[in-house]
Scaffold this motif. Structure first.
Motif, PDB file in Angstrom:
ATOM      1  N   LEU B 133     -19.608  48.912  74.611  1.00  0.00           N
ATOM      2  CA  LEU B 133     -19.529  47.558  74.064  1.00  0.00           C
ATOM      3  C   LEU B 133     -20.351  47.459  72.771  1.00  0.00           C
ATOM      4  O   LEU B 133     -21.413  48.057  72.659  1.00  0.00           O
ATOM      5  CB  LEU B 133     -20.099  46.572  75.096  1.00  0.00           C
ATOM      6  N   VAL B 134     -19.844  46.686  71.835  1.00  0.00           N
ATOM      7  CA  VAL B 134     -20.654  46.273  70.688  1.00  0.00           C
ATOM      8  C   VAL B 134     -20.744  44.756  70.750  1.00  0.00           C
ATOM      9  O   VAL B 134     -19.727  44.076  70.957  1.00  0.00           O
ATOM     10  CB  VAL B 134     -20.036  46.713  69.347  1.00  0.00           C
ATOM     11  N   ALA B 135     -21.958  44.251  70.620  1.00  0.00           N
ATOM     12  CA  ALA B 135     -22.164  42.803  70.686  1.00  0.00           C
ATOM     13  C   ALA B 135     -22.713  42.311  69.357  1.00  0.00           C
ATOM     14  O   ALA B 135     -23.698  42.839  68.843  1.00  0.00           O
ATOM     15  CB  ALA B 135     -23.145  42.465  71.821  1.00  0.00           C
ATOM     16  N   GLY B 136     -22.035  41.313  68.798  1.00  0.00           N
ATOM     17  CA  GLY B 136     -22.506  40.694  67.567  1.00  0.00           C
ATOM     18  C   GLY B 136     -23.105  39.343  67.876  1.00  0.00           C
ATOM     19  O   GLY B 136     -22.784  38.715  68.886  1.00  0.00           O
ATOM     20  N   GLY B 137     -23.959  38.901  67.005  1.00  0.00           N
ATOM     21  CA  GLY B 137     -24.565  37.599  67.230  1.00  0.00           C
ATOM     22  C   GLY B 137     -25.043  37.002  65.928  1.00  0.00           C
ATOM     23  O   GLY B 137     -24.769  37.521  64.840  1.00  0.00           O
ATOM     24  N   PHE B 138     -25.727  35.907  66.049  1.00  0.00           N
ATOM     25  CA  PHE B 138     -26.352  35.268  64.895  1.00  0.00           C
ATOM     26  C   PHE B 138     -27.665  35.998  64.663  1.00  0.00           C
ATOM     27  O   PHE B 138     -28.641  35.784  65.374  1.00  0.00           O
ATOM     28  CB  PHE B 138     -26.569  33.789  65.198  1.00  0.00           C
ATOM     29  N   GLY B 139     -27.634  36.959  63.737  1.00  0.00           N
ATOM     30  CA  GLY B 139     -28.814  37.779  63.494  1.00  0.00           C
ATOM     31  C   GLY B 139     -28.921  38.965  64.420  1.00  0.00           C
ATOM     32  O   GLY B 139     -30.031  39.438  64.689  1.00  0.00           O
ATOM     33  N   ALA B 140     -27.788  39.468  64.899  1.00  0.00           N
ATOM     34  CA  ALA B 140     -27.844  40.595  65.829  1.00  0.00           C
ATOM     35  C   ALA B 140     -26.552  41.397  65.801  1.00  0.00           C
ATOM     36  O   ALA B 140     -25.470  40.836  65.612  1.00  0.00           O
ATOM     37  CB  ALA B 140     -28.092  40.094  67.260  1.00  0.00           C
ATOM     38  N   LEU B 141     -26.703  42.705  65.989  1.00  0.00           N
ATOM     39  CA  LEU B 141     -25.550  43.597  66.081  1.00  0.00           C
ATOM     40  C   LEU B 141     -25.989  44.813  66.895  1.00  0.00           C
ATOM     41  O   LEU B 141     -26.696  45.687  66.396  1.00  0.00           O
ATOM     42  CB  LEU B 141     -25.084  44.006  64.670  1.00  0.00           C
TER      43      LEU B 141
END
Lengths: 366, 600
Positions: B133-141
């Motif tokens: 899994l790759v998870a992206g976020g607000f200020g995160a990868l």
């Protein structure tokens, strides 16, 4: 005969401002819709278009009302359509109402019905209401949406010709570009795209400026920006309207006076322009563009002494050595020559050459 | 003799409202069984009044098999109560639900991340045969690898070297330093070296300490943030967009930022959704990038992972009216069964969900011929799927709906904040286009009740071979739309490429990744309707979400297929001949069918 015409003329004179005022109101409603403010249109317009109200038979007003309803009501199509079901519409504005119906049909995917409403026969090269640019746009759009771009393209070309700066012209140019690409005509496509992008940028800027003016009507910068956009578009009447509103609030706004002078100059109202440039200089004596343009008009008008004085102020001022002052330096030299002061003219011309100018002293009439 | 005009119009009108082919009348529904199946996740995405744009965009969801037990488990991305809460910490973890194989779930521990999570991508990053899994976020990868017992273990932080772009909840933070806002993610093997690469869709610059409120700009030139005359949160217009990124996969779950090489000339443009697909049939994956309020991108891959935008010349950059619309979600499928991929693109309210048909040269916009302007313009749609839910051989169009502005419920907006999800049957043969909205059969349908849907993922949760839907809803419980459609025959195909360990000595110039991303599968049903059914292996679909990698075929009345062909990204083509429906086949590149199980 003169006596019989007098009351009629008086009546027409009384009506004319009303017509102009109504046209301005319709324009305002149309622009509020473009600014995504349909509720403001509803609030202002709705009481006036109900049956028996002053605009109850005005097809153009009903069309604007319907468009505001389309943007605010559910279900959009049915709600908007019902506002157009008036039988007693003033014949002079019937076309506006019919075109709005056609627009609704296009926007609700009833493309065959829309084409039926707009064309006398399917291959007709000219739509009904051909004097209205919107009619050409709607036929073109309906054909494109139906998957028949080759049929739609001539209508959109005509629309672009009739309404070169309309908001919808961006859309028409985009479709024309796509059609050109499909037939392998990259040059036409590119030209359409460039023009669409330029126009689209203008409308985007207009949106921002108009919204700023709405929010802060007393601020200088938004109105100045808006006036400048109108000037850019060649609409001096709209530019003047904004500038008058600005100068009523800020009499000391030199850039406003200057732009008003520009609008008047474009309209060949040179006396008006001179007065406006002078006002700009009254509030901002170092306004170089106002000085330059006033001097240029003086010279064109043969008021050489005034022209000389303005040009001298310009080139002898702190920015007289800048490259931008070169044309003024040449104009001064020529003015001095026209005044018969050959020595001063030669001196100024020598300075002009020294700074890199290449034009001859004696004006070559092309 | 010319045909009288009224007759032509009549014919056009009749063609628009009647005549073959009528969409299938198959009864059925997507029934929300989240609660009884144990999925009780309630999303958090800021405050209900949505004062910043981050709070409005909402979550994604991913389906992947954790633990190699053959069923699909669920991962939700989640946010927190406010931007301030995020900065203060501790932030949210990913939410993981484990499937018991029969479509009953229980929540298990998450990977222990802290953040405000958005986009999720699934693929076999280390080539070991299971999904990561790759998870992206607000200020995160973040990269998470699945270990041998099915746990997602944090592996790499792709923003580790860029502290200004990261948000570490609870750590001190300076103002005026907007973090990287990741939206959708796509895993694709752009250079066909067998290792998945990562395309990162990015949105805009939002300072978590000083977000703009009510207006953008300052002083005389400030512009109010408004919609239809109501004050709303600011953006995207007027806020700086962030450029997308491209990370080259190095294998083992490791990546290197190669944005400069891969995306030269890229213009930052508020990316919301991504969909990898093979544009020109050359075997490598290209990418459609749906952008918010500006032109979309169609990134053509040169085969080495260098992308060039060809959206305008392909006719898919702008709406038919030449406007940049708010592209929110995208899904590919072969609607007209001509062997070319078509796609659906969701948009903002007032803009239609668009349908484009693929052709040898570009795409044609079929939105209006389907009648989608009128049908979909009132909706604000996010995730989207083109899938054959009812197994009749034709694709349906699903959109997950819900407005961004709570103010939509105020008077005279023409729309609503909560909106029902929608499913339409599509039919396209020759010049005919038909569309019919599927009505919910009861109140339990995911199509029945208005909601704030965002991401959605598609996969067979209960093993019956029918694609179900997991829908992530903003500030609300997630939904499980269990497929209760029809009696058509189904076939499920799972594709597998060689494991990383098998690739070492093969000497191939182009390889298929272990999860076979990009494989193209063509199936010809037996019987009269011999038109091809086309599917491609691509988990990135919709909005910020990842669907199952297995492929779902609906064969209608056909009890089997006459031909099954797989075009692997390596260039190999495998013809698998005829077979029966009602099976779940696992096909390994070069080895044919390695597993053949009956559907439940």
């Amino acid at each position: 005969m003169k006596l019989a015409l007098a009351p009629l003329l008086a009546l027409l004179a009384a009506l004319a401002p009303q017509d102009a005022e109504l046209a301005a109101r319709k324009q305002r409603w149309s622009e509020l819709l473009a600014l995504d403010l349909p509720r403001a249109v509803l609030a202002e317009l709705e009481p006036q278009v109900l049956p028996g109200a002053p605009l109850g038979r005005d097809g153009a007003a009903l069309a604007l009302w319907s468009r505001a309803v389309f943007a605010t009501h559910e279900p959009a199509f049915e709600s908007a359509w019902s506002r157009l079901e008036r039988r007693d519409v003033d014949p002079a504005t019937r076309a506006d109402l019919e075109l709005e119906r056609a627009r609704l049909l296009v926007e609700s995917d009833q493309l065959a019905r829309a084409l039926g409403a707009l064309l006398d026969e399917p291959r007709a090269p000219v739509p009904r209401f051909a004097d209205r640019p919107a009619s050409w746009l709607l036929v073109g759009r309906a054909w494109f949406r139906s998957g028949e771009p080759e049929r739609g393209a001539p209508f959109l070309s005509k629309f672009v010709e009739l309404a070169p700066r309309d908001r919808e012209t961006c859309s028409a140019l985009h479709l024309l570009a796509q059609a050109a690409l499909a037939r392998g005509d990259g040059a036409t496509a590119q030209a359409c795209v460039r023009r669409a992008e330029e126009l689209s940028r203008w409308h985007a800027l207009w949106n921002v400026r108009a919204r700023q003016v709405l929010e802060k009507p007393d601020e200088r910068l938004p109105r100045l920006g808006l006036a400048q956009l109108w000037l850019q578009a060649g609409d001096t009447r709209r530019a003047r309207t904004e500038l008058r509103a600005l100068l009523e609030r800020h009499l000391d706004c030199a850039p406003g006076w200057f732009l008003l002078g520009e609008a008047q100059r474009f309209e060949r109202d040179l006396e008006g322009a001179l007065a406006s440039y002078s006002k700009a200089l009254e509030w901002e004596p170092t306004h170089l563009l106002a000085l330059n343009n006033r001097a240029t008009i003086h010279r064109l008008e043969g008021r050489l002494a005034e022209a000389r004085a303005d040009f001298e102020r310009l080139v002898d001022g702190p920015r007289g050595c800048e490259a931008a002052a070169l044309p003024a330096l040449l104009a001064l030299a020529r003015t001095l020559a026209d005044l018969g002061d050959e020595s001063a003219a030669a001196q100024r011309y020598a300075r002009y050459r020294e700074l890199g100018g290449r034009e001859p002293l004696v004006e070559v009439r092309r | 003799m010319p045909v009288p005009y009224p007759l032509v119009l009549l014919a056009l009108a009749l063609a628009a409202c009647s005549g073959p082919p009528a969409p299938s009348p198959t009864q059925g529904d997507l029934r929300d069984e989240a609660i009884e199946r144990g999925v009780v996740h309630h999303n958090r995405s800021g405050k209900a009044d949505k004062t910043t744009i981050l709070e409005a965009n909402g979550p994604g969801v991913a389906l992947l098999d954790l633990g190699r037990d053959g069923d699909l488990d669920v991962v939700f991305s989640d946010g927190v109560g406010s931007l301030a809460e995020l900065v203060a910490g501790p932030g949210a973890d990913l939410i993981v639900y484990e499937n018991d194989g029969a479509g009953r779930f229980r929540r298990v521990a998450g990977p222990g991340l802290c953040g405000w999570w958005t986009g999720l991508a699934v693929g076999d990053l280390d080539g070991d045969g299971d999904a990561d899994l790759v998870a992206g976020g607000f200020g995160a990868l973040r990269v998470l690898l699945q270990d041998s017992d099915g746990t997602l273990v944090p592996h790499g932080d792709l923003l580790a070297g860029e502290p200004n772009l990261r948000i570490v909840p609870g750590a001190p933070r300076a103002p005026l330093a907007p973090p990287l806002w990741v939206t959708s993610l796509a895993l694709l093997d752009a250079d066909r070296d067998g290792a998945l690469d990562l395309y990162v869709g990015c949105y805009l610059e939002l300072d978590p300490l000083r977000p703009p409120l009510r207006e953008l700009g300052e002083g005389a030139l400030a512009v109010p943030c408004s919609w239809k005359g109501y004050d709303v949160f600011c953006g995207p217009h007027g806020m700086p967009p962030q450029p997308d990124r491209f990370y080259r996969g190095l294998g083992g779950g490791n990546f290197r930022d190669e944005s400069a090489r891969a995306l030269g000339g890229h213009v930052a443009s508020y990316t919301l959704a991504l969909a990898p697909f093979d544009l020109e049939g050359d075997g490598d994956l290209d990418l459609y990038v749906a952008n918010d309020s500006v032109a979309n991108l169609l990134l053509q891959n040169d085969g080495q992972g260098v992308f060039t935008d060809v959206a305008y010349s392909a006719g898919v950059a702008l709406s038919m009216d030449g406007r940049g619309e708010a592209g929110m979600g995208v899904a590919f499928g072969d609607i007209d069964r001509d062997g070319d991929l078509d796609f659906a693109l969701t948009n903002f309210s007032g803009e239609p969900t668009a349908v484009y048909f693929g052709h040898a040269r570009g795409f044609s916009n079929e939105t209006f011929r389907f009648g989608l302007q009128r049908e979909s313009a009132p909706l604000l749609s996010w995730s989207v799927h083109l899938e054959d839910f009812d197994a009749d051989g034709e694709l349906e169009l699903f959109t997950a709906n819900g407005h961004v502005y709570p103010q939509a419920d105020l008077v005279d907006t023409g729309t609503r904040y909560l909106q029902p999800d929608t499913l339409w049957r599509l039919s396209a043969r020759g010049d005919e286009r038909r569309l019919a909205r599927v009505q919910p059969t009861d109140a339990r349908s995911v199509l029945a009740s208005p909601s704030g849907s965002r991401g959605s993922a598609l996969g067979d949760l209960d093993g019956d071979g029918a694609p179900d839907l997991v829908i992530a809803r903003i500030d609300a419980p997630a939904a499980l739309g269990m497929n209760r459609f029809g009696s058509g025959h189904r076939l499920v195909v799972r594709c597998e490429g060689p494991r990383a360990s098998e690739r070492l000595a093969d000497g191939a110039t182009a390889r298929t990744s272990a999860d076979a991303t990009g494989a193209r599968v063509e199936l010809v049903p037996e019987g009269a309707d011999a038109r091809v059914l086309l599917r491609t292996v691509a988990t990135t679909v919709g909005f910020q979400s990842a669907s199952a990698s297995e492929l779902y075929f609906g064969l209608g009345p056909a009890r089997g297929y006459a031909r099954l062909t797989i075009r692997w990204p390596s260039g190999r083509v495998e013809e698998l001949g005829a077979g029966e429906a009602g099976r779940r086949l696992t096909v390994r590149e070069g080895r044919g069918i390695v597993r053949d199980e009956p559907l439940r």
